[in-house]
Write a protein that holds these residues in place. Sequence first.
Motif, PDB file in Angstrom:
ATOM      1  N   ASP A 198      38.490  50.856  37.752  1.00 29.79           N
ATOM      2  CA  ASP A 198      38.543  50.836  36.290  1.00 29.79           C
ATOM      3  C   ASP A 198      37.801  49.591  35.806  1.00 29.79           C
ATOM      4  OD1 ASP A 198      39.070  50.768  33.597  1.00 29.79           O
ATOM      5  OD2 ASP A 198      41.244  51.002  33.786  1.00 29.79           O
ATOM      6  N   GLN A 199      36.522  49.755  35.402  1.00 37.97           N
ATOM      7  CA  GLN A 199      35.710  48.614  35.029  1.00 37.97           C
ATOM      8  C   GLN A 199      36.214  47.913  33.763  1.00 37.97           C
ATOM      9  OE1 GLN A 199      32.855  47.188  36.872  1.00 37.97           O
ATOM     10  NE2 GLN A 199      34.221  48.291  38.252  1.00 37.97           N
ATOM     11  N   GLY A 200      37.119  48.552  33.045  1.00 38.21           N
ATOM     12  CA  GLY A 200      37.716  47.913  31.889  1.00 38.21           C
ATOM     13  C   GLY A 200      38.646  46.773  32.269  1.00 38.21           C
ATOM     14  N   LEU A 201      39.008  46.715  33.573  1.00 41.01           N
ATOM     15  CA  LEU A 201      39.928  45.674  34.057  1.00 41.01           C
ATOM     16  C   LEU A 201      39.229  44.589  34.858  1.00 41.01           C
ATOM     17  CD1 LEU A 201      42.932  47.921  35.179  1.00 41.01           C
ATOM     18  CD2 LEU A 201      42.654  46.688  33.020  1.00 41.01           C
ATOM     19  N   VAL A 202      37.908  44.566  34.836  1.00 42.43           N
ATOM     20  CA  VAL A 202      37.137  43.587  35.614  1.00 42.43           C
ATOM     21  C   VAL A 202      37.555  42.157  35.308  1.00 42.43           C
ATOM     22  CG1 VAL A 202      34.842  42.551  35.835  1.00 42.43           C
ATOM     23  CG2 VAL A 202      35.123  45.009  36.075  1.00 42.43           C
ATOM     24  N   ASN A 203      37.869  41.888  34.051  1.00 44.21           N
ATOM     25  CA  ASN A 203      38.146  40.511  33.634  1.00 44.21           C
ATOM     26  C   ASN A 203      39.627  40.158  33.642  1.00 44.21           C
ATOM     27  OD1 ASN A 203      35.376  39.917  33.085  1.00 44.21           O
ATOM     28  ND2 ASN A 203      35.549  41.072  31.175  1.00 44.21           N
ATOM     29  N   TYR A 204      40.466  41.010  34.213  1.00 42.02           N
ATOM     30  CA  TYR A 204      41.911  40.789  34.109  1.00 42.02           C
ATOM     31  C   TYR A 204      42.568  40.389  35.424  1.00 42.02           C
ATOM     32  CZ  TYR A 204      41.951  42.396  29.322  1.00 42.02           C
ATOM     33  OH  TYR A 204      41.734  42.500  27.974  1.00 42.02           O
ATOM     34  N   LEU A 205      43.565  39.530  35.280  1.00 39.61           N
ATOM     35  CA  LEU A 205      44.371  39.059  36.412  1.00 39.61           C
ATOM     36  C   LEU A 205      45.824  39.001  35.971  1.00 39.61           C
ATOM     37  CD1 LEU A 205      44.819  37.496  39.176  1.00 39.61           C
ATOM     38  CD2 LEU A 205      44.477  35.401  37.836  1.00 39.61           C
ATOM     39  N   ASN A 206      46.716  39.575  36.783  1.00 41.17           N
ATOM     40  CA  ASN A 206      48.148  39.426  36.538  1.00 41.17           C
ATOM     41  C   ASN A 206      48.645  38.255  37.386  1.00 41.17           C
ATOM     42  OD1 ASN A 206      50.935  39.512  36.345  1.00 41.17           O
ATOM     43  ND2 ASN A 206      51.029  41.748  36.345  1.00 41.17           N
ATOM     44  N   PRO A 207      48.884  37.101  36.766  1.00 43.26           N
ATOM     45  CA  PRO A 207      49.257  35.911  37.540  1.00 43.26           C
ATOM     46  C   PRO A 207      50.620  36.026  38.211  1.00 43.26           C
ATOM     47  CG  PRO A 207      49.555  35.500  35.204  1.00 43.26           C
ATOM     48  CD  PRO A 207      48.870  36.841  35.319  1.00 43.26           C
ATOM     49  N   TYR A 208      51.468  36.926  37.702  1.00 42.05           N
ATOM     50  CA  TYR A 208      52.805  37.059  38.286  1.00 42.05           C
ATOM     51  C   TYR A 208      52.769  37.785  39.632  1.00 42.05           C
ATOM     52  CZ  TYR A 208      54.686  35.279  33.940  1.00 42.05           C
ATOM     53  OH  TYR A 208      54.972  34.472  32.862  1.00 42.05           O
ATOM     54  N   LEU A 209      51.602  38.327  39.990  1.00 39.20           N
ATOM     55  CA  LEU A 209      51.453  38.954  41.300  1.00 39.20           C
ATOM     56  C   LEU A 209      50.961  37.955  42.347  1.00 39.20           C
ATOM     57  CD1 LEU A 209      49.818  42.367  40.290  1.00 39.20           C
ATOM     58  CD2 LEU A 209      52.243  41.845  40.652  1.00 39.20           C
ATOM     59  N   LEU A 210      50.684  36.734  41.914  1.00 38.63           N
ATOM     60  CA  LEU A 210      50.216  35.703  42.837  1.00 38.63           C
ATOM     61  C   LEU A 210      51.385  35.106  43.625  1.00 38.63           C
ATOM     62  CD1 LEU A 210      47.792  33.722  40.457  1.00 38.63           C
ATOM     63  CD2 LEU A 210      47.132  35.335  42.265  1.00 38.63           C
ATOM     64  N   PRO A 211      51.106  34.562  44.805  1.00 34.98           N
ATOM     65  CA  PRO A 211      52.158  33.829  45.545  1.00 34.98           C
ATOM     66  C   PRO A 211      52.668  32.655  44.712  1.00 34.98           C
ATOM     67  CG  PRO A 211      50.262  34.269  46.953  1.00 34.98           C
ATOM     68  CD  PRO A 211      49.848  34.639  45.560  1.00 34.98           C
ATOM     69  N   LYS A 212      53.875  32.219  44.993  1.00 33.95           N
ATOM     70  CA  LYS A 212      54.533  31.178  44.206  1.00 33.95           C
ATOM     71  C   LYS A 212      53.687  29.919  44.060  1.00 33.95           C
ATOM     72  CE  LYS A 212      58.806  28.444  44.022  1.00 33.95           C
ATOM     73  NZ  LYS A 212      60.125  28.190  44.686  1.00 33.95           N
ATOM     74  N   GLU A 213      53.103  29.437  45.159  1.00 36.36           N
ATOM     75  CA  GLU A 213      52.325  28.201  45.107  1.00 36.36           C
ATOM     76  C   GLU A 213      51.054  28.375  44.283  1.00 36.36           C
ATOM     77  OE1 GLU A 213      53.163  25.128  46.106  1.00 36.36           O
ATOM     78  OE2 GLU A 213      55.103  26.109  46.403  1.00 36.36           O
TER      79      GLU A 213
END
Length: 338
Positions: A296-311
């Motif tokens: 989905d190229q509409g999401l190229v610029n998006y990041l969900n930070p809550y999916l990142l590891p804690k650190e």
Amino acid sequence: MNLKKNFFQDLIKQGKLKEIREIRLAVVKKMLDEGEDADKISCRISQFNEQLIQCVCSYFANSNSWLSTCTFLEFGSGARGEQVLSSDQDNGLLLADHLRIDVHELDEVTQRIVMTLDGAGIYLCPGKVMLSEAKWRGTWQEWREKIIFWLENPKERGSWQSGLILDFKPLWGKKNKAQELRLEVLDTVKKHPVIFRMLVEEILQYRVPLSFWGGFILEKKNNFSGINVKKSVLAHIVNAARLLSLKYSFLETNTLKRIEWLINQGHITEDMGNHLIALWKWMQLVRLKNSYFETDQGLVNYLNPYLLPKEEKKLLKKRFSVLQKFLDLVLTSTSYGL
């Protein structure tokens, strides 16, 4: 992967534009697989696109000799060497003062140029910032007048265009006039505090995505919630670094080179600069990976930070805080002494 110019020329002549797209993808995949830094990958994409643009212009100049008197202008991320796979066209044409050409022929040739680039993977600009549009063509004097007009009248250009009209460079054709034009525009900005102040105020239009309480601020895109790393993070770094560099008459367009120069000159601390560089590379790598892997190229610029590891979440919040301090510094320092 180093490609000779005649390699592109042969593919263009044969109409094998899909093959050019596939080669670009292969170059990026190889660099991602090898763990290259985002700035190196973006630089390579930009170089690939520059070489392609030069070949396309030369191809059409062979049958339209008047084109050789003009200059292809590249705006925005292309001029900064910061493109990703999904970067679209942001270009214009500097016409020779003496050029006399039928407008229909001008429209036809420039339309064929942008469509060829689109077929080769530098896609059409949704905002129509392309040399096929009369608005993005003109003589030196016409360009000077329209750029100054846009800078003085933000509503006429849209805030998003400041990064385009202040960061541009010639890619093909006679380059001296284009370089003179950019120097003239930047000099005008420095001499008019009102214009400069309006550019500074644009930084405030997108907030750093961190709340007062330290939580991430997300926005919804389709069924996805996340941070728009282009508008809410990278745009801040790019715009603020540009303005602070311009204040001190540093004319380099690349964002990381601007930040490195600001560190070396003592305008920002080394710690702040290193955090900004690391944040730019991190967020740009998100875009590079998304532009390759995301269906989905509409999401190229998006990041969900809550999916990142804690650190990583903790580090991202720290770097967002440093970014906010950088913006505060730029807003303060550019408000005085102009």
